[in-house]
Motif scaffolding. Structure first.
Motif, PDB file in Angstrom:
ATOM      1  N   ALA A 294      -1.958  -0.875  -3.836  1.00  0.00           N
ATOM      2  CA  ALA A 294      -3.045  -0.116  -3.680  1.00  0.00           C
ATOM      3  C   ALA A 294      -2.463   1.309  -3.371  1.00  0.00           C
ATOM      4  O   ALA A 294      -1.396   1.339  -3.080  1.00  0.00           O
ATOM      5  N   VAL A 295      -2.863   2.190  -3.171  1.00  0.00           N
ATOM      6  CA  VAL A 295      -2.579   3.592  -3.374  1.00  0.00           C
ATOM      7  C   VAL A 295      -3.567   4.109  -2.068  1.00  0.00           C
ATOM      8  O   VAL A 295      -5.303   4.827  -3.227  1.00  0.00           O
ATOM      9  N   ILE A 296      -3.386   5.232  -1.390  1.00  0.00           N
ATOM     10  CA  ILE A 296      -4.308   6.363  -0.642  1.00  0.00           C
ATOM     11  C   ILE A 296      -3.780   7.815  -1.140  1.00  0.00           C
ATOM     12  O   ILE A 296      -2.855   7.902  -1.544  1.00  0.00           O
TER      13      ILE A 296
ATOM     14  N   ILE B 178       0.625   1.238   6.099  1.00  0.00           N
ATOM     15  CA  ILE B 178       1.167   1.966   4.742  1.00  0.00           C
ATOM     16  C   ILE B 178       2.588   1.178   4.588  1.00  0.00           C
ATOM     17  O   ILE B 178       3.359   1.068   5.660  1.00  0.00           O
ATOM     18  N   ASP B 179       2.761   1.099   3.424  1.00  0.00           N
ATOM     19  CA  ASP B 179       4.413   0.452   3.578  1.00  0.00           C
ATOM     20  C   ASP B 179       4.685   1.456   3.435  1.00  0.00           C
ATOM     21  O   ASP B 179       6.383   1.478   2.709  1.00  0.00           O
ATOM     22  N   LEU B 180       4.702   2.477   2.273  1.00  0.00           N
ATOM     23  CA  LEU B 180       6.154   3.895   1.340  1.00  0.00           C
ATOM     24  C   LEU B 180       4.548   4.803   1.572  1.00  0.00           C
ATOM     25  O   LEU B 180       3.630   4.934   0.257  1.00  0.00           O
TER      26      LEU B 180
ATOM     27  N   CYS C 295       0.472   2.304  -9.744  1.00  0.00           N
ATOM     28  CA  CYS C 295      -0.602   1.203  -8.391  1.00  0.00           C
ATOM     29  C   CYS C 295      -0.537   0.355  -8.760  1.00  0.00           C
ATOM     30  O   CYS C 295      -0.238  -0.873  -8.657  1.00  0.00           O
ATOM     31  N   VAL C 296      -1.760   0.754  -9.792  1.00  0.00           N
ATOM     32  CA  VAL C 296      -2.531  -0.771 -10.218  1.00  0.00           C
ATOM     33  C   VAL C 296      -1.726  -1.232 -10.581  1.00  0.00           C
ATOM     34  O   VAL C 296      -0.954  -3.002 -10.957  1.00  0.00           O
TER      35      VAL C 296
ATOM     36  N   VAL D 234       1.042  -0.899  -0.008  1.00  0.00           N
ATOM     37  CA  VAL D 234      -0.041  -0.318  -0.249  1.00  0.00           C
ATOM     38  C   VAL D 234       1.072   1.276   0.408  1.00  0.00           C
ATOM     39  O   VAL D 234       1.896   1.158   1.298  1.00  0.00           O
ATOM     40  N   ILE D 235       0.806   2.385  -0.552  1.00  0.00           N
ATOM     41  CA  ILE D 235       1.055   3.686  -0.938  1.00  0.00           C
ATOM     42  C   ILE D 235       0.795   4.730  -0.442  1.00  0.00           C
ATOM     43  O   ILE D 235      -0.345   4.619  -1.585  1.00  0.00           O
TER      44      ILE D 235
END
Length: 426
Positions: A154-156, A209-211, A148-149, A129-130
């Motif tokens: 996944a992205v926020i 969140i990973d990054l 990201c896709v 998740v970014i």
């Protein structure tokens, strides 16, 4: 498919981010296992949805632009924010290009067999998740979402308040593409509050969140650097230099510098500082001033002696990212002094040398420790699209994990897969 709720004030920003993070984590697990064909279809569908919503996006953007004009923002700021039909088509085309790129997930990066018969593979995997925090460029949300896709993340998205209307329409189009391809819409989410506490909560959300990748001015990037508990990928400034060596083709150099400075002044790859050999300063500076047109040039004493259209530079100019039609000029005595000057003042983003001397070019390219170094080319080529990445999620000037334009491959990590046939360790 239900549109993501429009931006509203959320009383508890931390709870809001936790909910987004929980949904993103769940969606990321589905996306990580998705086929290349399914991810590509999501991007192609999103591109079609963007084109269909072009008028709506432009109308929303006009409202955003009107707001920043009323607030007295600079022309460069407005240019970064503004979308017209051509730019919307460019955003949609970038999604199509990303869909056509090779899938970075599942690549076997290394494969080797041990003496005991174990077969070991190093395989590219999504990060997870970014969190993407950006300011005035609404197209960043589309580029980040698409990258990201395709890379299985996944992205926020947390766009700036000045672009909130444009961002809302763009994000809904991206989510429509995901739904049409049978993927969770929560693979792409936007923070639904203008509360700045949401940014702080995102930076602390280590469980989800990973990054985090910030894209914007020095204030935003400094905030992320200083407050983040999650890993970050960032750069502070784009103080890019172009060095004019004595053996440069001066007419070509003037044209390159004009492009590097003025093509788009508000991007981080724009040349801000010019370094000129003393041997050619009297010839090159007037030629540049005749070529570059509407640009304020600030120079040292020798540069000003070469052309009285140049205004005096201050010490502050040598370290300034103008993001405007302003250029500083420093005179040096050959490559050694030029390299030392660039090493001292560069922000480590992109620096270029213009010369016909291959040896000097090689020295410069090897000595300058920037993410991107160039020979006889405009610094504005420092861009993921120009590097064949389809698009980029940002430029990284650090030295860990990724550096330079961050595209699909840079949005993956790896794991080891070990195949055995009954081995036990003695």
């Amino acid at each position: 498919m239900l549109d993501q709720a429009p931006e509203t004030e959320v009383s508890d920003a931390e709870a809001h981010i936790e909910e987004l993070g929980r949904r993103a984590r769940a969606a990321s697990r589905v996306l990580a296992a998705a086929s290349t064909e399914q991810k590509n279809e999501a991007l192609k569908s999103a591109a079609r949805a963007l084109r269909a919503a072009s008028e709506k996006i432009v109308a929303a953007n006009e409202e955003d632009v009107a707001g920043v004009l009323a607030a007295g923002k600079s022309g460069a700021f407005v240019d970064r924010l503004k979308l017209d039909e051509a730019r919307v088509e460019g955003v949609a085309a970038a999604l199509d290009q990303i869909a056509d790129l090779p899938d970075p997930v599942g690549r076997v990066l290394a494969k080797f067999e041990r003496p005991n018969g174990l077969l070991i593979e190093r395989v590219a995997t999504p990060l997870g998740v970014i969190g993407m925090i950006y300011e005035s460029r609404p197209n960043v949300g589309a580029d980040a979402g698409a990258l990201c896709v395709k890379s299985g993340n996944a992205v926020i998205l947390r766009g700036g308040s000045e672009s909130r209307r444009s961002t809302e329409v763009i994000v809904n189009a991206l989510r429509a593409g995901l739904a049409e391809a049978g993927l969770p819409e929560d693979c792409i989410q936007a923070v639904g509050t203008t509360d700045r506490a949401a940014v702080a909560a995102l930076l602390r959300a280590t469980e989800f969140i990973d990054l985090v990748i910030p894209r914007g001015g020095r204030g935003l990037v400094s905030l992320v650097r200083d407050q983040a508990r999650v890993p970050t990928l960032l750069h502070l400034d784009g103080n890019c230099h172009t060095y004019i060596h004595a053996d440069a083709d001066l007419q070509e150099a003037a044209e390159i510098v004009t492009n590097a400075k003025l093509r788009r002044t508000g991007i981080c790859g724009a040349t801000e500082s010019l370094v000129v050999d003393r041997a050619v300063v009297s010839k090159f500076v007037p030629l540049l001033l005749d070529t570059i047109g509407q640009c304020e040039v600030r120079g040292d004493e020798e540069a000003r002696a070469a052309d009285d259209r140049i205004v005096p530079a201050t010490e502050e100019d040598w370290n300034t990212e103008y993001l405007d039609s302003i250029l500083s000029v420093k005179t040096v005595e050959g490559p050694d002094e030029a390299i030392a000057w660039v090493q001292k003042h560069s922000s480590g983003h992109t620096d270029a040398v213009l010369t016909e001397d291959a040896g000097v070019a090689e020295r410069f390219l090897n000595a300058i420790d920037s993410a991107v170094v160039m020979h006889n080319a405009s610094t504005q080529f420092s861009d993921g699209g120009e590097f064949g990445m389809g698009a980029e999620i940002g430029i990284a000037t650090g030295k860990v994990h990724a550096r330079g334009p961050v595209g699909l491959e840079q949005l993956t990590t790896f794991k080891y897969r070990v195949h055995g046939d009954g081995q036990t360790r003695p």
